[in-house]
Design an enzyme around this catalytic site. Structure first.
Site, PDB file in Angstrom:
ATOM      1  N   SER A   1       0.872  -1.157   0.000  1.00 55.77           N
ATOM      2  CA  SER A   1       0.000   0.000   0.000  1.00 55.77           C
ATOM      3  C   SER A   1       0.917   1.216   0.000  1.00 55.77           C
ATOM      4  CB  SER A   1      -0.897  -0.004   1.245  1.00 55.77           C
ATOM      5  OG  SER A   1      -1.898   0.982   1.118  1.00 55.77           O
ATOM      6  N   GLU A   2       0.778   2.094  -1.015  1.00 57.73           N
ATOM      7  CA  GLU A   2       1.821   3.094  -1.252  1.00 57.73           C
ATOM      8  C   GLU A   2       1.897   4.179  -0.176  1.00 57.73           C
ATOM      9  OE1 GLU A   2      -0.703   2.514  -3.364  1.00 57.73           O
ATOM     10  OE2 GLU A   2      -1.530   4.367  -4.203  1.00 57.73           O
ATOM     11  N   ASN A   3       0.924   4.216   0.722  1.00 54.19           N
ATOM     12  CA  ASN A   3       1.050   5.162   1.827  1.00 54.19           C
ATOM     13  C   ASN A   3       2.057   4.678   2.884  1.00 54.19           C
ATOM     14  OD1 ASN A   3      -1.080   3.221   2.149  1.00 54.19           O
ATOM     15  ND2 ASN A   3      -1.671   4.240   4.032  1.00 54.19           N
TER      16      ASN A   3
ATOM     17  N   SER B   1       8.574   4.254   0.448  1.00 53.27           N
ATOM     18  CA  SER B   1       7.534   3.536  -0.279  1.00 53.27           C
ATOM     19  C   SER B   1       7.682   3.728  -1.786  1.00 53.27           C
ATOM     20  CB  SER B   1       6.162   4.027   0.176  1.00 53.27           C
ATOM     21  OG  SER B   1       5.151   3.332  -0.495  1.00 53.27           O
TER      22      SER B   1
END
Lengths: 234, 206
Positions: free
Chosen positions: B44-46, B86
């Site tokens: 999850s890119e967060n 990330s």
């Protein structure tokens, strides 16, 4: 050197001025410096530029500074959840610099690391590339993006020791470390200030060298999309 | 024709044991339901690797959300990191594949999925970084828009998210690969003939 301040308003004293470029941590409403944003609202400083992934919602996060028209410009990757933002943007009251999310994070990190520019393949061949220098390595084009050197960084961490060593919690870390790094002055709000020496030095997420002022306070920590599953599904 | 779940199930076949994968919002999110026994780690890119399912009612944690801002859970393999780290793993090609939705895809692999001029502008979020950086970009979308027009085009009409970035397109009508000179039909959906797929596609099929 004393880094701990009694309140968000006190921590902003002598630092916050009109027209500043402020880097803010947070993703959506997760890990945002909600106490400092509220104090900036009460302070009334205006013509502010925010480098922040999102712009909050109408009544929480940076959204509260849009209501009071304290924001001149946003540097963000996604602003979809905010009706007042859209109104001000479409009427020309608010400037917007769209920056892809990873490029925004790296622009902050780079600024904090003393790097004024870097080349990335993100956005090549899109509107983001317009007017930017293009260089090619091994047949792949890359565009020049600039580091962000903010006047002030406002971030949220879980715990700090008295020297400003920080620990974040779960996905509330997000933009907070790179935002903290790129601020000339960095103010952090935490849920708990612990005595120096009580954090494991091997588990510090951001060293206190990046942190100038610390406040502790109660956080609302609003949830933007509450999604759950039923227990019987287990 | 495939429905949403059948499209997600077909997309899940693209994933191989051991892959690190990023799933977009919408149908791509459903892909997680169809990975079966394969050992897949979701990014999850967060700022998270090893994304778990939605929490049980009452267990929601405001400090634990996915890139769609939904409350989620962690797994025993989970790792958290900041946004710069990330996107370093995304831009650096460490993520094997991204599965995402689209408004338009062109035969040269151009992708448009972030903006409709004159309409509400929300932003590209992490989509431009993902399509530029990950190993393989798989688009999952309906073959036609709500007016019945092909979304698989000779050239995109909307502002691009990435140029020449798409590897494979999975629609309700079938599977197409971006190859030299146009698109190649990999597979037709159940009940769809090759002629029907060709007729519904504006892009050049080679």
């Amino acid at each position: 050197m004393k880094k701990i301040y009694g309140s968000a308003a006190e921590a902003l004293e002598g630092v916050l001025t009109d027209g500043m470029l402020i880097a803010s941590g947070g993703f959506g409403l997760c890990g945002i410096p909600e106490l400092l944003l509220q104090a900036i609202k009460e302070n009334g400083a205006k013509d502010l530029t925010f480098a922040s992934n999102n712009a909050g919602v109408d009544d929480f996060g940076i959204g509260i500074l849009l209501q009071t028209k304290q924001v001149k410009k946003m540097i963000s990757s996604y602003v979809g959840e905010n009706a007042e933002f859209m109104r001000q943007y479409l009427s020309g009251e608010l400037e917007l610099e769209f920056t892809p999310q990873g490029t925004l994070a790296e622009r902050m990190r780079a600024g904090g690391a003393g790097i004024p520019g870097f080349y990335t393949k993100t956005g090549v061949g899109t509107v983001i590339a317009e007017g930017k220098d293009v260089k090619s390595w091994n047949g792949q084009d890359y565009i020049l993006e600039e580091g962000i050197f903010a006047d002030l960084a406002i971030v949220k961490a879980w715990k700090a020791d008295e020297t400003g060593n920080l620990i974040f919690r779960k996905t509330a870390r997000n933009f907070n470390p790179p935002a903290a790094m790129c601020g000339k002055v960095c103010i952090v709000e935490v849920e708990e200030i612990v005595p120096t020496g009580s954090l494991d030095p091997d588990n510090i997420h951001l060293p206190g060298i990046y942190v100038h002022r610390i406040i502790q306070g109660e956080h609302e920590k609003r949830i933007e999309q509450r999604t759950t599953r039923k227990r019987e599904e287990a | 024709m495939w429905d949403r779940n059948q499209m997600a199930a077909r997309a899940a076949q693209e994933l191989e044991d051991g892959m690190y994968v990023n799933l977009g919002i919408g149908i791509p999110t459903l892909v997680a339901n169809y990975v079966g026994d394969k050992d897949i780690t979701l990014q999850s890119e967060n700022g998270m690797l090893g994304m778990g399912p939605f929490p049980f009612e009452g267990d929601e944690d405001p400090d634990l959300i996915n890139a769609g801002k939904q409350t989620i859970t962690e797994l025993n393999r989970t790792a958290y990191f900041d946004s710069a780290t990330s996107f370093a793993m995304i831009r650096g090609g460490k993520i094997a594949a991204a599965i995402l939705g689209a408004m338009e895809v062109a035969e040269n692999g151009d992708l448009a999925n972030w903006m409709i001029p004159g309409k509400l502008v929300k932003g590209m979020g992490g989509a431009m970084d993902l399509v530029a950086g990950v190993g393989r970009v798989i688009v999952v979308m309906d073959h036609a828009n709500k007016h019945g027009e092909s979304k698989v085009l000779k050239e995109c009409t909307l502002p691009l998210t990435g140029k020449g970035v798409v590897d494979r397109i999975i629609t309700n009508m079938g599977v197409l690969d971006v190859v030299e000179g146009g698109l190649r039909i990999v597979e037709c959906a159940e009940g769809v003939t090759e002629e029907e797929l060709r007729a519904a596609t504006e892009a050049t099929i080679v």
